[in-house]
Structures are given as C-alpha cells and as structure tokens.
Motif scaffolding. Structure first.
Motif, PDB file in Angstrom:
ATOM      1  N   VAL A 396     -12.435  16.314 -11.199  1.00  0.00           N
ATOM      2  CA  VAL A 396     -13.321  15.228 -10.720  1.00  0.00           C
ATOM      3  C   VAL A 396     -12.755  13.852 -10.894  1.00  0.00           C
ATOM      4  CG1 VAL A 396     -15.694  13.853 -11.060  1.00  0.00           C
ATOM      5  CG2 VAL A 396     -15.420  16.672 -11.073  1.00  0.00           C
ATOM      6  N   HIS A 400     -12.162  11.021  -7.972  1.00  0.00           N
ATOM      7  CA  HIS A 400     -12.719   9.902  -7.992  1.00  0.00           C
ATOM      8  C   HIS A 400     -11.662   8.814  -7.573  1.00  0.00           C
ATOM      9  CE1 HIS A 400     -16.521  10.841  -9.293  1.00  0.00           C
ATOM     10  NE2 HIS A 400     -16.279  10.690 -10.732  1.00  0.00           N
ATOM     11  N   ILE A 530     -16.100  17.187  -4.206  1.00  0.00           N
ATOM     12  CA  ILE A 530     -16.382  17.312  -5.535  1.00  0.00           C
ATOM     13  C   ILE A 530     -17.451  18.476  -5.634  1.00  0.00           C
ATOM     14  CG2 ILE A 530     -18.091  16.007  -7.101  1.00  0.00           C
ATOM     15  CD1 ILE A 530     -15.269  14.705  -6.858  1.00  0.00           C
ATOM     16  N   VAL A 534     -16.827  21.694  -8.250  1.00  0.00           N
ATOM     17  CA  VAL A 534     -18.175  22.095  -8.994  1.00  0.00           C
ATOM     18  C   VAL A 534     -18.469  23.427  -8.986  1.00  0.00           C
ATOM     19  CG1 VAL A 534     -20.566  21.894  -9.702  1.00  0.00           C
ATOM     20  CG2 VAL A 534     -19.102  19.746  -9.313  1.00  0.00           C
ATOM     21  N   CYS A 664     -19.862   7.470  -6.823  1.00  0.00           N
ATOM     22  CA  CYS A 664     -19.094   8.107  -7.772  1.00  0.00           C
ATOM     23  C   CYS A 664     -20.438   8.095  -8.902  1.00  0.00           C
ATOM     24  CB  CYS A 664     -17.992   7.365  -8.501  1.00  0.00           C
ATOM     25  SG  CYS A 664     -16.624   7.532  -7.412  1.00  0.00           S
ATOM     26  N   THR A 668     -22.131  11.547  -7.349  1.00  0.00           N
ATOM     27  CA  THR A 668     -21.267  12.755  -8.073  1.00  0.00           C
ATOM     28  C   THR A 668     -21.981  12.709  -9.504  1.00  0.00           C
ATOM     29  OG1 THR A 668     -19.433  12.242  -6.706  1.00  0.00           O
ATOM     30  CG2 THR A 668     -18.966  13.237  -8.741  1.00  0.00           C
ATOM     31  N   ASP A 669     -21.857  11.768 -10.320  1.00  0.00           N
ATOM     32  CA  ASP A 669     -22.157  11.943 -11.725  1.00  0.00           C
ATOM     33  C   ASP A 669     -23.506  12.369 -11.794  1.00  0.00           C
ATOM     34  OD1 ASP A 669     -20.832  11.393 -14.290  1.00  0.00           O
ATOM     35  OD2 ASP A 669     -22.638  10.245 -14.703  1.00  0.00           O
ATOM     36  N   ILE A 673     -22.530  16.190 -11.924  1.00  0.00           N
ATOM     37  CA  ILE A 673     -21.765  16.143 -13.332  1.00  0.00           C
ATOM     38  C   ILE A 673     -22.452  16.158 -14.495  1.00  0.00           C
ATOM     39  CG2 ILE A 673     -19.658  15.410 -14.507  1.00  0.00           C
ATOM     40  CD1 ILE A 673     -19.124  16.680 -11.699  1.00  0.00           C
TER      41      ILE A 673
END
Length: 728
Positions: A396, A400, A530, A534, A664, A668-669, A673
C-alpha cells in the motif's frame, strides 16, 4: 502341524519375530506397509490346494463350490501353554468393504479346541462364504470372489512356526453361471497385489506335466521378480509326466533352467483315485514315488512336502529378519505422515459447536496475519517470505508514493512555466494583441514535436471477483509542453466580460477543471490498485488460515457482498473528493498558496529585469530606476494571462498536495486499511458468532469425502499405532 522327520526344525525359526509379523497383519498394517509374507500362487488345477494341504495338514474342502474365492491367511504357532491344538478363525475386511459389512466381518469369530475334521472345515467355509456375501450357486446374483481375507490361526504345543497366504488360482476361461470375464481380471488383480509386495516370497505352484515356461503364473513371477530372488518353485503331478519328458523336470530341480534363488521343489500329492479309495498315507506314498527312477536322483532336500516345509521356514525367517528394520522405519514414517494429514483436516466438524470452533480458529489466524501485515512485522511469521501478497503495509505504501509521483509528473494537462522558462524571453510568450482569434487546439496547443509519452494508470491485473467495482486501466499522455499561455489566452478570450485589468473569478475554476482533467483516471486507477491489493491480501490470508478449500471458498462467497460494498464505499469517497476538488469552488486557507503565488510574481519580475541588471563594484547587482518600467510594457491580455497562470499554478500545487493526502487518508486508509470498518475486519469472531446452525453447516460442515478421509486416517493411525507397539 508335525514333521516327524525333522523334530528339531523349529530351532531354525524365530517365533517372536514371526509372531510380530502375524500380529502386524492382524491389526491391518499390511494394508499400508509391505510386510514379509509367504504367498502361495498358481493357476487353477495346478495342485496348489493339495500342496497347501500337505504343508498345513489341514483338511481343505474338496467341494468345488468352496474352492478358494478369497485370500486365506493360515498361521501356525507353537504354544507350550496349550495342552492341545487351539483353532481360531476370523475375517479381515477388504479395503472396499462397506462400513456395515466391515462391522459384521470384524464381529465374526469361530474357534475350537482339538482336531479339525473336513466336515467342520466345510461348515466354517460355508459360513464365511455367506458372511462375505459370495454366491453359493449359479442362480444367485452375488459376487464370486472377495477381497476380504479369511484368517485361520492354529496354536498348540506341537505346531511348527509357519505362516502362509493362499490366494485364488488365476484362470483364463469362464464357467457359465459361476465366473465371468470380470472375475478373471478381479482374481488376476488380487493375485498380483500380493505378488507385487517386494517383501513377499512367492511359492509358485505349477504342474510338472506341462511346459513350465508357458505357464502364466511363471510369466507373472518373472515380470515381478526377474532375478528370481523371492520366488520358490514347486512342481506337482510328477506321476503324470510323460515318458521321456522327465529330464526337463530334473533340469529344473538341478538348477540348470529357470534358476531361482530358493530353487525348485518336487512334491507328489495324492491323485483323485487315491483320495477316493481312502486310507492312503500321503507322506508314505510320496516317499515310495521318490524311490523310483528317475526321481530317485533328486536331492532329498529338493523332494517332498517335508523338505519344502523346512525350506519355507528358513526362507520366511530369513526374509523377515532382513525386512524387519525397514518395516519399522516405514511404519514410523507413514504414521507421521498420516498424523499430519489428519491434522491438516483440522478438528472434526460435525456438530455446530465444532464448526463454530473451527471458524473461530480460522478467524484468529486471519487476524494474526492481518495484524502482522499492517504493522509490517513480517519477521514474526515465515509465511510472509513465501506469500509476498501478505506484505500489505509495504504494498500500500509503495502504491501511495507512486500515486503521488504520477499526479505530480503526469496528471496536469499543460506544463506550467518554470523559473528557467521565465528567464528565457524567447520562449512561449503571450501575444500582446488584444484580439487573438481562437484557433484549433490541436493546431496551437499540441505542445512540442517530440514523440508523445504514455503511462498506465493501473499497476495490478484485473480480478474477476472485482470486475463490477474496479476502474479500467487507461493510458494517459504526458502534459502538453510550452503552450500553456496560448491555452490560457484562449480561455480568457472566450470567457471575459466587462472586467478592467482583471479576469472573471470563475476562470480559476474553469482552468483548474481542465488542468486536472487526468486526475479521475489516475485516482480511480490508484484506488482500484489498492482495492486489488487489499482483496488479494484477504484471499491469500484466508487460504493460509483455512486449509480446507471448500470452507475457504464458502467463507469468501459469504463475505463477498460485504467486501464489494466496502470497496464501493472507498470508490465513492474518491469520487466525492474528486468532485469537490474539480467541480467545487476553489478554496484554500493554506499559506503555501500565497507563498507560492508571491514567489511566482517575484520570479517573473526578476526574469523581466534580468537583462537590465548591472554589476556595481560596491553594491553588487543593481537595476536603474528607469529600467523598472520595462516590467509593465505588456498589453492587458498579457498581464492578465500571466496572472491567471501564476494563480492557477499556485492553487494547483496546493490543491494537489491536499488532494493526494485526502485520497490516501480518507479513501484508502480509513475505508480500506486502518479504519474502524475496513474489509479486513469483516472476518471476525462477531461474524462467526452471528451465524445460525444452518449457516455453520453450510460453511464449515464437512463434506462426505472429508469425513471418509478423516475416518480412514483415524483408522490407519490406530492400526499403525498398534503396529508400533508390536514392534517395541
């Protein structure tokens, strides 16, 4: 079983060793490990049963309907503690026996003390035939042969130690109503199964009155034992050998033809008419025949049933001693492998509690991998070395960085003017004409004549599971170089109103939207990568945590809708951020925007004044006051376009940094994530505890073949453990 001619022959044997071998057979170890054994083989009507009866002194039934239809293991053991012979019969189920038949066969036993007369033997054989489900007459549609093993153990104070396995005689022609072509192959396969055992001694019985070399049993023995190291030949029916053909038989017995390690023996059994007359002593008749020409030239140790018995005892014990250590090693090795195979199946999963417990163990392992993968503690588990897809944090983070770099280098439509460009006044300058006529963008805004470069917006391959949510990979060209002023002038000319010395505020939003036109493809390509990273992590971690492929597939199927929903939430967040940045009102409170704008203006003034700079001896570089007016010698359009450029450049830089961070962090996070409801948190103890009994059965219930394997491994481990104790 007595041998009055050799009262001390038992000293040649090792009762304890032979007893261990027989016990290994009794606890079914022979199904998994090749055990030392003596197997009697031959064609039908070869005299095999007569040889076996002579060796064992058991009254085998003469009824053709009771002829050998299955393997028979006959064990003789000397037992001083018994005052008389003790006979015990049992049946070892074949590997193809159904659970019901297996239980019935294992339950059946028969025994008696004292002599074993022909009528009793016939009665037992009839009962065994019925128990095995074999046909008793041509009218009954039942199988003729069985893979079950009839085991007969005879113990007594005067028995010699010997163990033999008798198998059906092979045949080529069928008997109407009794045997079929299928039976021919079944018997052949059964016999070959015993003959292929590398630790078996083959007692190969053939009639002396036929061409030995053409006998099928000899051909099979030579194929499986081409050096003759484990074959012992027995010639029967010497009384039927034609005159003049005796020498061929003698050549075999003297070791001049078809040489075998254990040699050839000649036995003379009673003929049918002698049996019918009755009262004839078999051994006496054999001795009398051996004194006749030319048979009296045969060495005594190669003639007669007693010599054959003694040689068999020697061969059996020698074979057992040579094989015993290897048998022990193979039992231990197979026991270890079967325990591992049973362990790989996991705990039994028949009841809901067992199924829930199994799934909770899968969850625990999955969450352990997730924790290490997110914290980059790859050294905590060797699985990360063999499965790079599990290095989630690294994958990941690398994506980024690539996303930020790609947006910085490739994602703007036109290349902004740099300080060096401003210093080069011969570059792309704004036309001072107030009335630039709009022209084709392809003609005037295409950039340099250098070949156009491309970059792909995706780095991962498409996954079929994610086809409905992922953005397709696109190719984006490099930014147009050297024509940004002309583009901005065109936009300004097409949107100006009655402003004086300034421009319409909406122009910044318009130019920003055009300048960031590639952001959606780059960003959706990034978030698609991403999501793929995952999802691949989840699939790999699930496969590692759940060794049962069926359970793994069903867990995935049960989670898939929720996973797709999580992925779509991340994409929605990306689209939300894109919409705000590209379609919303340009806005920033970041001082970086003002700092950058002031720097642009200072740089531009310095670039315009650079040609007027003088080097003063005391003050360094100076500019005359009258030369400063040169900065303002452009038209209104020129100044406005430059101002638009500088504002757009400053805002674009600030917005790009903000945009990358927001995508991000938020998409994403948070969504994929480290957020509170990320995809990796779907497989949890709460998920398992909320499953109904029906759901548990559907996901974690064992398939019938797994239950069969578990039962098979459990039985084999039990048998091998029993064998291991026998060898201690």
């Amino acid at each position: 079983m007595r041998n009055p001619q050799n009262p001390d022959q038992s000293t040649l044997t090792d009762p304890a060793l032979l007893d261990k071998i027989d016990k290994l057979f009794a606890c079914n170890v022979g199904e998994y490990i090749s055990l030392p054994q003596l197997v009697v083989v031959g064609d039908q009507s070869s005299g095999k049963s007569s040889v076996l009866e002579g060796l064992t002194q058991l009254p085998f039934p003469c009824d053709s309907g009771l002829c050998t239809r299955f393997a028979t293991q006959i064990i003789f053991r000397r037992a001083k503690e018994y005052s008389a012979r003790k006979i015990t019969a049992s049946v070892l189920p074949g590997s193809d026996a159904s659970p019901e038949k297996k239980a019935a066969l294992e339950k059946w036993t028969w025994g008696k003390d004292g002599p074993f007369d022909p009528s009793e033997f016939s009665h037992v054989m009839v009962e065994v035939h019925s128990l095995m489900g074999l046909s008793g007459s041509p009218d009954i549609l039942k199988p003729t042969f069985s893979n079950d093993v009839f085991r007969l153990e005879i113990c007594g104070p005067n028995e010699d130690h010997l163990s033999v396995i008798d198998v059906p005689g092979i045949f080529k022609n069928t008997t109407p109503g009794l045997t079929s072509k299928t039976d021919i192959q079944l018997v052949r396969d059964m016999v070959l199964g015993y003959m292929k055992n590398p630790r078996s001694i083959m007692l190969t019985v053939v009639p002396a009155n036929v061409d030995i070399a053409t006998q099928e049993i000899i051909e099979l023995a030579r194929e499986l034992d081409h050096d003759g190291q484990r074959t012992l030949g027995v010639l029967t029916k010497p009384d039927l050998v034609d005159k003049g053909a005796e020498q061929k038989v003698l050549d075999l017995l003297h070791g001049e033809d078809l040489i075998l390690k254990h040699g050839w023996f000649l036995v003379r059994n009673l003929g049918q008419h002698e049996l019918q007359e009755g009262g004839i002593d078999r051994n006496a008749a054999e001795d009398a025949f051996g004194r006749k020409e030319p048979w009296n030239s045969i060495s005594p140790d190669r003639y007669g049933i007693n010599s054959l018995r003694l040689r068999l005892q020697e061969a059996v014990i020698d074979n057992a001693r040579k094989s015993f250590s290897q048998v022990h090693l193979e039992i231990m090795k197979r026991l270890k492998s079967r325990k591992q195979a049973l362990k790989d199946l996991g705990n039994e999963r028949v009841m809901p509690e067992q199924q829930r417990s199994y799934l909770l163990s899968v969850v625990a392992r999955f969450q352990e991998l997730t924790s290490h993968g997110l914290s980059s503690n790859y050294g905590m588990d060797d699985i990360f070395d063999s499965h790079p897809d599990l290095r989630l944090a690294t994958l990941v983070m690398n994506r980024h960085i690539l996303f930020a770099d790609n947006l910085s280098v490739w994602a703007h439509e036109y290349t902004f003017k740099t300080k060096s460009d401003m210093n080069n006044l011969n570059g792309d300058q704004v036309d001072n004409s107030e009335e630039d006529s709009p022209t084709s963008e392809d003609e005037n805004l295409s950039g340099s004549n250098e070949p156009t470069k491309f970059i792909k917006t995706r780095t991962t391959a498409n996954m079929e599971d994610l086809a409905e949510v992922l953005h397709e990979c696109t190719k984006e060209v490099s930014p147009k170089d050297g024509k940004i002023y002309k583009w901005l002038a065109k936009v300004f000319h097409s949107s100006r109103g009655f402003e004086m010395g300034t421009f319409n505020p909406s122009l910044l939003a318009t130019t920003m939207r055009k300048q960031s036109a590639k952001w959606p493809n780059f960003t959706l390509g990034y978030i698609s990568d991403i999501i793929t990273i995952v999802h691949q992590f989840i699939l790999t971690a699930l496969e590692v945590a759940c060794v049962d492929r069926r359970v793994c597939r069903r867990l995935k199927a049960r989670l898939m809708d929720n996973l797709l929903s999580k992925y779509q939430d991340a994409i929605k967040q990306v689209c939300f951020i894109l919409n705000i940045e590209r379609n919303g009102t340009p806005l920033t409170l970041n001082h970086y925007f003002n700092d950058s704008l002031q720097q642009c203006r200072v740089t531009r003034i310095q670039a315009h004044l650079a040609p007027k700079v003088l080097n003063h001896a005391h003050c360094g570089q100076v500019v005359r006051l009258r030369d400063v007016s040169a900065v303002h010698d452009k038209s209104n359009t020129g100044h406005t376009v430059e101002d638009i450029h500088d504002i757009l450049q400053s805002y674009y830089k600030a917005a790009l940094k903000r945009f990358v961070d927001n995508v991000c962090m938020q998409a994403t996070d948070y969504h994929l994530i480290n957020g509170s409801e990320t995809p990796t948190k779907l497989l949890s103890s709460l998920f398992v505890n909320n499953l109904s009994d029906a759901d548990l059965e559907d996901i974690a219930g064992e398939e019938s073949h797994i239950q069969h394997l578990r039962a098979q491994f459990t039985k084999e481990i039990k048998d091998l453990e029993a064998g291991k104790k026998i060898l201690l």
